[in-house]
Design a protein around this motif. Structure first.
Motif, short mmCIF file in Angstrom:
data_model
loop_
_atom_site.label_atom_id
_atom_site.label_comp_id
_atom_site.label_asym_id
_atom_site.label_seq_id
_atom_site.Cartn_x
_atom_site.Cartn_y
_atom_site.Cartn_z
N ILE A 58 0.59 -1.40 -0.13
CA ILE A 58 0.06 -0.16 -0.12
C ILE A 58 0.72 1.33 0.38
O ILE A 58 1.67 1.28 1.19
CB ILE A 58 -0.94 0.04 1.23
CG1 ILE A 58 -2.18 -1.29 1.27
CG2 ILE A 58 -2.17 1.62 1.18
CD1 ILE A 58 -0.96 -2.42 2.29
N ALA B 166 -8.89 -3.78 -1.77
CA ALA B 166 -7.39 -3.18 -2.37
C ALA B 166 -6.65 -4.44 -2.40
O ALA B 166 -6.82 -5.08 -1.46
CB ALA B 166 -7.44 -2.05 -1.60
N VAL C 92 -7.44 -0.16 -5.81
CA VAL C 92 -8.86 -0.76 -5.72
C VAL C 92 -9.21 -1.44 -6.44
O VAL C 92 -9.47 -1.52 -8.25
CB VAL C 92 -9.99 0.49 -5.61
CG1 VAL C 92 -11.44 0.42 -5.10
CG2 VAL C 92 -9.07 1.55 -3.89
N ILE D 1 -6.26 4.70 0.37
CA ILE D 1 -7.04 3.62 -0.03
C ILE D 1 -8.54 3.53 0.48
O ILE D 1 -8.77 4.26 1.87
CB ILE D 1 -7.24 2.39 0.82
CG1 ILE D 1 -5.62 1.42 0.03
CG2 ILE D 1 -8.45 0.95 0.52
CD1 ILE D 1 -5.88 1.39 -1.11
#
Length: 73
Positions: free
Chosen positions: A33, A43, A50, A37
């Motif tokens: 990540i 995701a 996503v 988000i």
């Protein structure tokens, strides 16, 4: 890093400093990540993107047309 309420993070996921994961989101295992988000999404990936939004259908069915209330535990 901010992880809001109700977030599920799969094992081996890497979350870099400074990102926010929105309330109720699900992060796939092994994802990286690098950006924020939004809330209520699934995701996955490297970099994490996503896949789709979590809908009311997801709260009623666990797989295709199989309802939670039909499961015999």
């Amino acid at each position: 890093m901010v992880i809001e309420d109700g977030v599920w993070v799969g094992s081996g996921a890497i979350i870099v400093p400074g990102v926010t994961i929105g309330k109720g989101s699900v992060i796939g295992a092994g994802s990286v990540i690098t950006k924020d988000i939004p809330a209520n999404v699934i995701a996955v990936g490297n970099p994490c993107k996503v896949l789709r939004e979590i809908t009311d259908h997801d709260k009623e069915f666990y797989y295709k047309d199989m309802r939670f209330d039909q499961v015999e535990w």
